[in-house]
Design a protein around this motif. Structure first.
Motif, mmCIF file in Angstrom:
data_model
loop_
_atom_site.group_PDB
_atom_site.id
_atom_site.type_symbol
_atom_site.label_atom_id
_atom_site.label_comp_id
_atom_site.label_asym_id
_atom_site.label_seq_id
_atom_site.Cartn_x
_atom_site.Cartn_y
_atom_site.Cartn_z
ATOM 1 N N UNK A 32 -21.674 -37.467 4.905
ATOM 2 C CA UNK A 32 -20.241 -36.878 4.698
ATOM 3 C C UNK A 32 -20.411 -35.941 6.107
ATOM 4 N N UNK A 33 -21.441 -35.393 6.509
ATOM 5 C CA UNK A 33 -21.344 -34.462 7.902
ATOM 6 C C UNK A 33 -20.951 -35.560 9.068
ATOM 7 N N UNK A 34 -21.697 -36.801 8.773
ATOM 8 C CA UNK A 34 -21.336 -37.612 10.094
ATOM 9 C C UNK A 34 -20.150 -38.212 9.973
ATOM 10 N N UNK A 35 -19.471 -38.255 9.065
ATOM 11 C CA UNK A 35 -18.136 -38.673 9.034
ATOM 12 C C UNK A 35 -17.020 -37.495 9.584
ATOM 13 N N UNK A 36 -17.421 -36.343 9.149
ATOM 14 C CA UNK A 36 -16.634 -35.266 9.552
ATOM 15 C C UNK A 36 -16.756 -35.141 11.383
ATOM 16 N N UNK A 37 -18.173 -35.221 11.687
ATOM 17 C CA UNK A 37 -18.386 -35.097 13.078
ATOM 18 C C UNK A 37 -17.536 -36.493 13.805
ATOM 19 N N UNK A 38 -17.586 -37.366 13.494
ATOM 20 C CA UNK A 38 -16.878 -38.523 13.930
ATOM 21 C C UNK A 38 -15.424 -38.372 14.006
ATOM 22 N N UNK A 39 -14.778 -37.921 13.002
ATOM 23 C CA UNK A 39 -13.499 -37.435 12.971
ATOM 24 C C UNK A 39 -13.194 -36.596 13.970
ATOM 25 N N UNK A 40 -13.810 -35.314 14.188
ATOM 26 C CA UNK A 40 -13.621 -34.509 15.142
ATOM 27 C C UNK A 40 -13.565 -34.925 16.571
ATOM 28 N N UNK A 41 -14.895 -35.744 16.645
ATOM 29 C CA UNK A 41 -15.234 -36.313 18.107
ATOM 30 C C UNK A 41 -14.049 -37.363 18.570
ATOM 31 N N UNK A 42 -13.435 -38.062 17.461
ATOM 32 C CA UNK A 42 -12.622 -39.108 17.724
ATOM 33 C C UNK A 42 -11.217 -38.442 18.186
ATOM 34 N N UNK A 43 -10.843 -37.465 17.485
ATOM 35 C CA UNK A 43 -9.781 -36.576 18.129
ATOM 36 C C UNK A 43 -9.864 -35.953 19.411
ATOM 37 N N UNK A 44 -11.111 -35.361 19.732
ATOM 38 C CA UNK A 44 -11.182 -34.935 20.965
ATOM 39 C C UNK A 44 -11.083 -36.103 22.008
ATOM 40 N N UNK A 45 -11.737 -37.300 21.729
ATOM 41 C CA UNK A 45 -11.763 -38.250 22.604
ATOM 42 C C UNK A 45 -10.115 -38.704 22.866
ATOM 43 N N UNK A 46 -9.601 -38.626 22.014
ATOM 44 C CA UNK A 46 -8.068 -39.304 21.999
ATOM 45 C C UNK A 46 -7.239 -38.013 22.788
ATOM 46 N N UNK A 47 -7.530 -37.017 22.470
ATOM 47 C CA UNK A 47 -6.801 -35.902 23.254
ATOM 48 C C UNK A 47 -7.149 -35.965 24.708
ATOM 49 N N UNK A 48 -8.203 -36.199 24.986
ATOM 50 C CA UNK A 48 -8.922 -35.943 26.503
ATOM 51 C C UNK A 48 -8.061 -37.148 27.275
ATOM 52 N N UNK A 49 -8.283 -38.406 26.710
ATOM 53 C CA UNK A 49 -7.869 -39.572 27.332
ATOM 54 C C UNK A 49 -6.437 -40.235 27.188
ATOM 55 N N UNK A 50 -5.866 -39.591 26.163
ATOM 56 C CA UNK A 50 -4.555 -39.860 25.662
ATOM 57 C C UNK A 50 -4.501 -41.574 25.635
ATOM 58 N N UNK A 51 -5.562 -42.070 24.911
ATOM 59 C CA UNK A 51 -5.599 -43.375 24.665
ATOM 60 C C UNK A 51 -6.273 -43.701 23.191
ATOM 61 N N UNK A 52 -6.343 -44.663 22.600
ATOM 62 C CA UNK A 52 -7.032 -45.045 21.727
ATOM 63 C C UNK A 52 -8.516 -45.134 21.758
ATOM 64 N N UNK A 53 -9.267 -44.562 21.115
ATOM 65 C CA UNK A 53 -10.782 -44.393 21.372
ATOM 66 C C UNK A 53 -11.488 -44.744 20.225
ATOM 67 N N UNK A 54 -12.575 -45.703 20.610
ATOM 68 C CA UNK A 54 -13.656 -45.990 19.544
ATOM 69 C C UNK A 54 -14.750 -45.524 19.618
ATOM 70 N N UNK A 55 -15.778 -45.305 18.738
ATOM 71 C CA UNK A 55 -16.993 -44.980 18.642
ATOM 72 C C UNK A 55 -17.816 -45.775 19.148
#
Length: 169
Positions: A32-55
């Motif tokens: 559950x913690x890994x999923x929360x971290x993945x969601x937060x990191x995904x949003x961060x990557x998307x905001x930084x790049x302004x692109x679709x991002x994949x783990x």
């Protein structure tokens, strides 16, 4: 263009640990913690790049403290460094003391995300410019972590890993 950690490149998710998210010891499931971290990191990557991002990878996870049922958990993620098409996202997990409200660092992780275009092909991302001492430390270490990962995957010869070699010189 250099990005100087604009506020939208930092993601903070705060949530409560509920009974259905805990193990038999009444602590938050690691998954559950890994999923929360993945969601937060995904949003961060998307905001930084302004692109679709994949783990691309989960490079490091440290479960240093158990997170008990009822805890207020804050997952904070930030781009520590960007490369050509990838971004290293450093994640800090904090738990809040129920009585005092003081936050304690519980866990951390490092994920790598790749920005892609509409067809799924990797696309260039903007660089970051670290400002604080912690940002500078994480930025410098990101290149060593990337080189180590490439060497271990057989994608880089150890003799080409200049940042790693410098550690042992």
């Amino acid at each position: 263009m250099h990005t100087k950690y604009p506020s939208e490149s930092v993601t903070t998710l705060t949530d409560l640990v509920l009974p259905g998210e805990t193990n038999p010891l009444n602590n938050l499931f690691g998954g559950e913690l890994l999923a929360r971290m993945d969601r937060a990191a995904s949003i961060t990557a998307r905001r930084h790049s302004r692109r679709i991002c994949v783990t691309a990878s989960v490079n490091h996870v440290a479960f240093n403290r158990a997170i008990p049922l009822g805890s207020v958990v804050t997952v904070e993620s930030k781009v520590s460094r960007s490369f050509n098409t990838s971004m290293e996202i450093f994640i800090d997990v904090w738990i809040e003391d129920r009585e005092s409200g003081v936050k304690h660092k519980a866990n951390e992780a490092i994920y790598t995300f790749v920005a892609v275009d509409e067809t799924g092909r990797p696309i260039q991302v903007p660089p970051v410019e670290p400002e604080t001492e912690l940002e500078k430390e994480r930025y410098e270490a990101a290149l060593r972590r990337k080189q180590l990962s490439l060497v271990l995957a057989g994608k880089m010869k150890p003799s080409e890993a200049t940042e790693l070699k410098a550690l042992f010189s």
